[in-house]
Design an enzyme around this catalytic site. Structure first.
Site: not given
Ligand code: IMP
Ligand code: MG
Length: 183
Positions: A50-51, A106, A110, A138, A160, A166
């Protein structure tokens, strides 16, 4: 609202990393760049739920060429900041990918494990190209060799929140990016 008032309101200590104006300006640039690079390519933007949602809503309104969009559901972080080892994917809503120019959208990349699993899954349908556009990156946290062609900002090795991202499913609605401060 001051930063400490916001902290009280959301109940989580954080440091403001990227305010809304900075995000908007950068997303505008990304939209322009994608519009130039993908003119006449009718790209298919595949958002990673969901990001992606807040970023993608902004991004598509800054793209000035015809596009199509679809979504894929991926989850890895199910327990606050602790990553799960496996990535669970739900398939696309029905767009055929063969010969298409795919842009995976996205919120944050990460370790790269999630996006690598998505790329491997999408590749089975033989798209022409696959690139990544992420609001935050990242690169120092990578465990697999994936690189984002388009990125908004670096997030260092911080966890973050906000702008779709989230912690324990909360804080996605914050209109800025904050760095979580662990006490
Ligand atoms: P990766 O598989 O390690 O690249 O993690 C990517 C996924 O983990 C993203 O799609 C996010 O859902 C989540 N994630 C990674 N870092 C953060 C973060 O700093 N804040 C919120 N979610 C994150
Ligand atoms: Mg998450």
């Amino acid at each position: 609202m001051s930063s400490s008032e916001k902290e009280m309101a959301i109940g989580q200590k954080f440091e403001l990393l990227y305010p809304q104006e900075k995000l908007s300006a950068r997303i505008q640039e990304l939209g322009r760049q994608i519009s130039d690079d993908y003119a006449d390519k009718n790209p298919l933007l595949v958002g990673v739920l969901k990001g992606c949602v807040v970023f993608m809503a902004d991004l598509i309104r800054n793209i000035t060429i015809p596009i199509e969009m679809d979504f894929i559901s991926a989850s890895r972080y199910t327990n606050g900041q602790i990553p799960e080892k496996t990535v669970s994917l739900e398939t696309l809503q029905g767009c055929a990918l063969q010969g298409r120019h795919i842009l995976i959208v996205e919120g944050v990349v990460d370790s790269g494990v999630t996006i690598e699993a998505i790329i491997n899954d999408l590749k089975k349908q033989e798209p022409a190209t696959i690139e990544i556009v992420t609001l935050l990156d990242k690169p120092g946290c990578r465990r697999v060799g994936v690189a984002a062609k388009y990125k908004g900002f670096d997030a260092g090795d911080n966890f973050v929140i906000g702008y779709g991202l989230d912690m324990d499913q909360k804080y996605r609605n914050l209109p800025f990016i904050g760095r979580v401060i662990n006490e």
